[in-house]
Design an enzyme around this catalytic site. Structure first.
Site, PDB file in Angstrom:
ATOM      1  N   ALA A 122      -3.659  -2.166  -0.058  1.00 50.29           N
ATOM      2  CA  ALA A 122      -2.262  -2.564  -0.116  1.00 50.29           C
ATOM      3  C   ALA A 122      -1.426  -2.193   1.185  1.00 50.29           C
ATOM      4  CB  ALA A 122      -1.428  -1.468  -1.070  1.00 50.29           C
ATOM      5  N   ASN A 191      -6.624   5.092  -2.417  1.00 48.57           N
ATOM      6  CA  ASN A 191      -7.360   4.132  -1.576  1.00 48.57           C
ATOM      7  C   ASN A 191      -6.742   4.068  -0.334  1.00 48.57           C
ATOM      8  OD1 ASN A 191      -9.460   4.225  -3.495  1.00 48.57           O
ATOM      9  ND2 ASN A 191      -8.445   2.733  -4.622  1.00 48.57           N
ATOM     10  N   HIS A 221       4.487   2.780   1.169  1.00 49.05           N
ATOM     11  CA  HIS A 221       3.794   3.684   2.034  1.00 49.05           C
ATOM     12  C   HIS A 221       4.328   3.299   3.284  1.00 49.05           C
ATOM     13  CE1 HIS A 221       0.830   3.620  -1.038  1.00 49.05           C
ATOM     14  NE2 HIS A 221       0.839   2.288  -1.152  1.00 49.05           N
TER      15      HIS A 221
END
Length: 270
Positions: A122, A191, A221
């Protein structure tokens, strides 16, 4: 087709899949619909979810695959990852957070045979951070991941914290510490943290903050890094998977992009 060599002929790349959940089901659907030119789905190894190409054991999966995509979680990678490589089959790992286990990372890296690929998932930006590390050490690397509050609730948390995540109206930091610990405590959500750690300064040096925010509907993020090469801030905001709010919807398509790059690496962004 030559297996494990890094060079595929003009025949189709046979892709086997471990796991057919929120990520794997999308990968399976898209491959079956021809989303990746030159690649076809040939086997799905999942003992719970039914699929027309389902197989019931690892040997059947390996006999039908040139590349195996692991999308079933940390336990599946521990159980099958090294065996896939040792069979001469290439392996694309999605559950990178499992590599926070040093023994597993060593075992997986040390297996002879097929190649090992790590899906970036991602987030991105690893190319510039790795280049910066060649110029000089990165002094600090950190990532703050903000998700819908309910997606971060865990049974091991204090009842008060769980209640705040479920009913609270304000953002709440539920973890602040090293990446290795974050990967152990939030295996479904960490992850990206593991990938950042492996690409930069390691699991014990990357600082992680996990934030639950009841007002957000997307996964955010923010990566920051500093060193001799400069200061970097990389921001990503992803829609959550409709099937699993702990996973970004784009992750499955990152897998498909990786399969395409493995199949036809004539043009690479290096």
């Amino acid at each position: 087709m030559e297996r494990g060599s890094g060079r595929y002929s003009d025949s189709m790349l046979r892709v086997g899949l471990i796991g057919c959940g929120a990520i794997g089901s999308v990968v399976a659907r898209e491959l079956s619909q021809g989303a990746v030119e030159g690649a076809e789905l040939t086997a799905v190894f999942d003992l719970i979810v039914d699929h027309p190409l389902r197989v019931d054991d690892r040997d059947s999966l390996l006999s039908r695959s040139d590349l195996v995509v692991e999308a079933a979680g940390h336990g599946a990678l521990r159980e099958h990852g090294a065996a896939v490589r040792e069979a001469g089959t290439d392996l694309l790992v999605v559950s990178i957070g499992a590599l926070a286990d040093e023994d597993l990372e060593s075992k997986l890296r040390g297996a002879d045979g097929g190649r090992l690929f790590l899906c970036t998932g991602a987030i991105g930006g690893f190319d510039i951070l790795r280049a910066a590390m060649l110029l000089g050490p990165l002094d600090e690397v950190a990532i703050t991941s903000t998700k819908p509050s309910a997606a971060l609730s865990r049974p091991w948390m204090d009842e008060e914290v769980q209640d705040a995540l479920t009913h609270g109206a304000a953002p709440m930091t539920v973890f602040d510490g090293p990446a290795r610990e974050a990967c152990a405590l939030f295996p479904e959500s960490a992850n990206v943290t593991a990938t950042l750690s492996l690409a930069t300064v390691g699991f014990d040096q990357v600082r992680v903050q996990m934030v639950g925010d009841p007002a957000v509907t997307r996964v955010r993020h923010v990566v920051t890094a500093s060193g001799k090469a400069g200061n970097y801030e990389l921001s990503f905001e992803n829609a959550a998977s409709p099937d699993n709010p702990r996973t970004s919807a784009v992750t499955a398509f990152s897998v498909l992009r990786a399969v395409g790059d493995i199949r036809s690496p004539s043009v690479s962004f290096l």
